[in-house]
Design a protein around this motif. Structure first.
Motif, PDB file in Angstrom:
ATOM      1  N   SER A  95       0.943  -1.162  -0.023  1.00  0.00           N
ATOM      2  CA  SER A  95      -0.059   0.022   0.005  1.00  0.00           C
ATOM      3  C   SER A  95       0.744   1.211  -0.066  1.00  0.00           C
ATOM      4  CB  SER A  95      -1.147  -0.038   1.201  1.00  0.00           C
ATOM      5  OG  SER A  95      -1.722  -1.135   1.258  1.00  0.00           O
ATOM      6  N   GLY A  96       2.318   1.104  -0.376  1.00  0.00           N
ATOM      7  CA  GLY A  96       3.078   2.091  -0.268  1.00  0.00           C
ATOM      8  C   GLY A  96       4.058   2.258   1.013  1.00  0.00           C
ATOM      9  N   HIS A  97       4.732   3.607   0.922  1.00  0.00           N
ATOM     10  CA  HIS A  97       5.591   3.657   2.170  1.00  0.00           C
ATOM     11  C   HIS A  97       4.895   4.371   3.148  1.00  0.00           C
ATOM     12  CE1 HIS A  97       9.440   2.573  -0.039  1.00  0.00           C
ATOM     13  NE2 HIS A  97       8.783   2.996  -1.110  1.00  0.00           N
ATOM     14  N   ARG A  98       4.004   5.135   3.353  1.00  0.00           N
ATOM     15  CA  ARG A  98       3.405   5.752   4.270  1.00  0.00           C
ATOM     16  C   ARG A  98       2.814   4.854   5.620  1.00  0.00           C
ATOM     17  NH1 ARG A  98       0.708  10.726   5.972  1.00  0.00           N
ATOM     18  NH2 ARG A  98       0.220  10.422   8.066  1.00  0.00           N
ATOM     19  N   PRO A  99       2.239   3.616   5.064  1.00  0.00           N
ATOM     20  CA  PRO A  99       1.886   2.839   6.297  1.00  0.00           C
ATOM     21  C   PRO A  99       3.201   2.384   7.146  1.00  0.00           C
ATOM     22  CG  PRO A  99       0.693   2.106   4.386  1.00  0.00           C
ATOM     23  CD  PRO A  99       1.528   3.170   3.852  1.00  0.00           C
ATOM     24  N   THR A 128      16.446  15.537   6.162  1.00  0.00           N
ATOM     25  CA  THR A 128      15.666  16.591   5.688  1.00  0.00           C
ATOM     26  C   THR A 128      14.409  16.040   4.543  1.00  0.00           C
ATOM     27  OG1 THR A 128      16.829  16.854   3.565  1.00  0.00           O
ATOM     28  CG2 THR A 128      17.664  18.114   5.324  1.00  0.00           C
ATOM     29  N   ALA A 129      13.463  16.842   4.385  1.00  0.00           N
ATOM     30  CA  ALA A 129      12.412  16.361   3.570  1.00  0.00           C
ATOM     31  C   ALA A 129      13.073  15.879   2.126  1.00  0.00           C
ATOM     32  CB  ALA A 129      11.338  17.437   3.463  1.00  0.00           C
ATOM     33  N   ASP A 130      13.716  16.780   1.689  1.00  0.00           N
ATOM     34  CA  ASP A 130      14.265  16.467   0.154  1.00  0.00           C
ATOM     35  C   ASP A 130      15.094  15.094   0.160  1.00  0.00           C
ATOM     36  OD1 ASP A 130      14.065  16.982  -2.449  1.00  0.00           O
ATOM     37  OD2 ASP A 130      15.971  18.272  -2.441  1.00  0.00           O
ATOM     38  N   TYR A 131      16.089  14.902   1.232  1.00  0.00           N
ATOM     39  CA  TYR A 131      16.711  13.771   1.042  1.00  0.00           C
ATOM     40  C   TYR A 131      15.709  12.486   1.334  1.00  0.00           C
ATOM     41  CZ  TYR A 131      20.484  10.414   2.742  1.00  0.00           C
ATOM     42  OH  TYR A 131      21.263   9.554   2.999  1.00  0.00           O
ATOM     43  N   ALA A 132      14.611  12.672   2.291  1.00  0.00           N
ATOM     44  CA  ALA A 132      14.206  11.476   2.417  1.00  0.00           C
ATOM     45  C   ALA A 132      12.950  11.171   1.214  1.00  0.00           C
ATOM     46  CB  ALA A 132      12.965  11.746   3.551  1.00  0.00           C
ATOM     47  N   ARG A 133      12.623  12.400   0.673  1.00  0.00           N
ATOM     48  CA  ARG A 133      12.007  12.072  -0.655  1.00  0.00           C
ATOM     49  C   ARG A 133      12.817  11.234  -1.826  1.00  0.00           C
ATOM     50  NH1 ARG A 133      11.149  16.937  -1.040  1.00  0.00           N
ATOM     51  NH2 ARG A 133       8.916  17.158  -0.215  1.00  0.00           N
ATOM     52  N   ARG A 147       3.858   5.033  -5.323  1.00  0.00           N
ATOM     53  CA  ARG A 147       4.523   6.122  -5.261  1.00  0.00           C
ATOM     54  C   ARG A 147       3.845   7.129  -4.223  1.00  0.00           C
ATOM     55  NH1 ARG A 147       8.937   8.254  -8.579  1.00  0.00           N
ATOM     56  NH2 ARG A 147       9.820   6.102  -9.728  1.00  0.00           N
ATOM     57  N   ASP A 148       3.745   6.808  -2.887  1.00  0.00           N
ATOM     58  CA  ASP A 148       2.874   7.864  -1.961  1.00  0.00           C
ATOM     59  C   ASP A 148       4.039   8.630  -1.337  1.00  0.00           C
ATOM     60  OD1 ASP A 148       4.127   5.746  -0.723  1.00  0.00           O
ATOM     61  OD2 ASP A 148       2.453   5.618   0.854  1.00  0.00           O
ATOM     62  N   THR A 149       4.835   9.143  -2.013  1.00  0.00           N
ATOM     63  CA  THR A 149       6.205   9.739  -1.653  1.00  0.00           C
ATOM     64  C   THR A 149       5.903  10.848  -0.618  1.00  0.00           C
ATOM     65  OG1 THR A 149       7.210   9.088  -3.836  1.00  0.00           O
ATOM     66  CG2 THR A 149       8.237  10.708  -2.468  1.00  0.00           C
ATOM     67  N   GLU A 150       5.089  11.770  -1.209  1.00  0.00           N
ATOM     68  CA  GLU A 150       4.862  13.051  -0.242  1.00  0.00           C
ATOM     69  C   GLU A 150       4.227  12.663   0.966  1.00  0.00           C
ATOM     70  OE1 GLU A 150       6.289  15.730  -1.053  1.00  0.00           O
ATOM     71  OE2 GLU A 150       7.034  14.754  -2.663  1.00  0.00           O
ATOM     72  N   ALA A 151       3.181  11.622   1.076  1.00  0.00           N
ATOM     73  CA  ALA A 151       2.565  11.057   2.319  1.00  0.00           C
ATOM     74  C   ALA A 151       3.773  10.413   3.212  1.00  0.00           C
ATOM     75  CB  ALA A 151       1.531  10.120   2.153  1.00  0.00           C
ATOM     76  N   ALA A 152       4.650   9.662   2.791  1.00  0.00           N
ATOM     77  CA  ALA A 152       5.450   9.058   3.492  1.00  0.00           C
ATOM     78  C   ALA A 152       6.602  10.170   3.891  1.00  0.00           C
ATOM     79  CB  ALA A 152       6.368   7.973   2.528  1.00  0.00           C
ATOM     80  N   VAL A 153       7.031  10.971   3.356  1.00  0.00           N
ATOM     81  CA  VAL A 153       7.961  12.076   3.794  1.00  0.00           C
ATOM     82  C   VAL A 153       7.161  12.854   4.943  1.00  0.00           C
ATOM     83  CG1 VAL A 153       8.944  14.332   3.300  1.00  0.00           C
ATOM     84  CG2 VAL A 153       8.838  12.453   1.731  1.00  0.00           C
ATOM     85  N   ARG A 154       6.006  13.263   4.860  1.00  0.00           N
ATOM     86  CA  ARG A 154       5.343  13.978   5.773  1.00  0.00           C
ATOM     87  C   ARG A 154       5.434  13.040   7.065  1.00  0.00           C
ATOM     88  NH1 ARG A 154       1.933  15.684   1.947  1.00  0.00           N
ATOM     89  NH2 ARG A 154       0.355  13.937   2.082  1.00  0.00           N
ATOM     90  N   SER A 155       5.113  11.837   6.924  1.00  0.00           N
ATOM     91  CA  SER A 155       4.982  10.855   8.272  1.00  0.00           C
ATOM     92  C   SER A 155       6.502  10.771   8.821  1.00  0.00           C
ATOM     93  CB  SER A 155       4.464   9.506   7.763  1.00  0.00           C
ATOM     94  OG  SER A 155       4.294   8.543   8.673  1.00  0.00           O
TER      95      SER A 155
END
Length: 283
Positions: A95-99, A128-133, A147-155
Motif C-alpha cells: 500500500s506504499g511507504h506511508r503505512p 531533511t524532507a528532500d533527502y527523505a523524498r 509512489r505515495d512519496t509525499e505522504a511518506a515524507v510527511r510521516s
C-alpha cells in the motif's frame, strides 16, 4: 532472529510433520510428499525442522497434498502470528511507504531512548524532507511499489518531533560513507549535511560519526535501531526484522557499543561532516 520466532517456526514444522504422517490415504514419507509437491525432498525436511520459513503458498500446497485442505486456515494463522517478526517488503509496501512510516511512528513514540546505527544513509530521524523524498523514490523504483512519496515524507518528518520532547535521548552512530553516498543530487546531500552538522550538540541527540580512517573492531554490517533496550528493528533487502527477545537485544547493544568505540563526537564529528560537505563542491 528472535528465540520466540524460531520456537514458533519449529512448532509449525512439528504440525506439518503431524499432517504428513496422518495424510488421508495413509502416511507419507518426506520423499513421497516432496514428489507430490514437486519439491526437492530437502525442502520438506527443512520446513518440518523449523529451518526454513514457509510461505502461504507452501502451506496451502502442503494441506492439499496430505488431503487436509480444511487445516489451511489454522496453518496460515500460525504463520501470520510469528511472521510479524519478519515483515517482508513485498507485503509491507503493498500500500506504499506511508503505512510503514506510520508503524514506525507508533513504535518510536513509545520509546524514551533510541540507539541507532546507519552505515549507508543518514538516519531517518535526522533527514531533511528532500533527502527523505529521494530515498523513498529509490525504493519505490526498486520494489515497483506505489509512489505515495509525499505522504511518506510527511510521516517521517512527523516522527522527528520526538527529538524535541523532554526526557528523550537519541544516540546515533553514522559511518562516514553515509555522508558521501549520492543517493540524491549533490545539492540535496549538501543541505542534508548542513542539517546534520547542526544537530551536533543538541541536548536530546548524541551524534557520533565513524571516520573511514578509523580502526574498526567489527565489520560495519547492516544498520539497526534499538528502542528502550526492548526492541531491535533492522532490515535486509527482503524484509524488515522486529526482534524483541532479550538475548537478541543485548547482542545488538553490544554491537552498538563496540562500534561506538570507533566514533568521534562534537567538533571532531562536525569536521568529518564538513569535510564531506566540502567534497561536494556545491555552493
Amino acid at each position: 532472529m528472535s528465540t520466540d520466532y524460531q520456537q514458533a517456526r519449529e512448532a509449525l514444522g512439528h504440525r506439518l510433520r503431524e499432517l504428513r504422517l496422518s495424510a488421508r490415504g495413509g502416511r507419507l514419507t518426506g520423499t513421497q510428499l516432496a514428489q507430490r509437491l514437486g519439491w526437492p525432498h530437502s525442502k520438506v525436511y527443512k520446513l518440518e525442522g523449523g529451518r526454513q520459513t514457509a510461505t502461504q503458498q507452501d502451506l496451502r500446497a502442503w494441506a492439499e497434498a496430505v488431503g487436509h485442505q480444511d487445516v489451511y486456515s489454522e496453518l496460515d494463522a500460525r504463520l501470520q502470528g510469528f511472521e510479524s517478526h519478519i515483515r517482508s517488503w513485498r507485503r509491507q509496501l503493498a500500500s506504499g511507504h506511508r503505512p510503514v512510516q506510520d508503524t514506525w511512528n507508533v513504535a518510536v513514540d513509545q520509546a524514551r531512548t533510541i540507539h541507532a546505527w546507519e552505515e549507508s544513509v543518514i538516519p531517518g530521524m535526522l533527514q531533511t524532507a528532500d533527502y527523505a523524498r529521494h530515498i523513498f523514490l529509490r525504493y519505490a523504483d526498486l520494489y515497483g511499489t506505489a509512489r505515495d512519496t509525499e505522504a511518506a515524507v510527511r510521516s517521517r518528518l512527523e516522527r522527528q518531533s520526538w527529538l524535541y520532547q523532554g526526557g528523550r535521548r537519541f544516540h546515533a552512530l553514522v559511518w562516514e560513507p553515509a555522508l558521501r553516498a549520492l543517493v540524491c543530487p549533490p545539492s540535496t546531500l549538501a543541505a542534508q549535511l548542513d542539517r546534520l552538522a547542526g544537530h551536533v550538540g543538541m541536548d536530546t541527540i548524541e551524534l557520533g560519526v565513524i571516520p573511514m580512517s578509523a580502526s574498526l573492531k567489527i565489520p560495519t554490517a547492516n544498520g539497526f535501531w534499538i528502542l528502550d533496550h526492548r526492541l531491535v528493528i533492522t532490515e535486509d533487502w527482503h524484509a524488515e526484522l522486529w526482534l524483541d527477545d532479550a538475548e537478541t537485544v543485548v547482542s545488538y547493544r553490544k554491537v552498538w557499543d563496540t562500534l561506538r568505540e570507533s566514533a568521534v563526537y562534537g567538533a571532531d564529528a562536525q569536521n568529518v561532516i564538513n569535510t564531506a560537505r566540502r567534497a561536494l563542491n556545491v555552493r
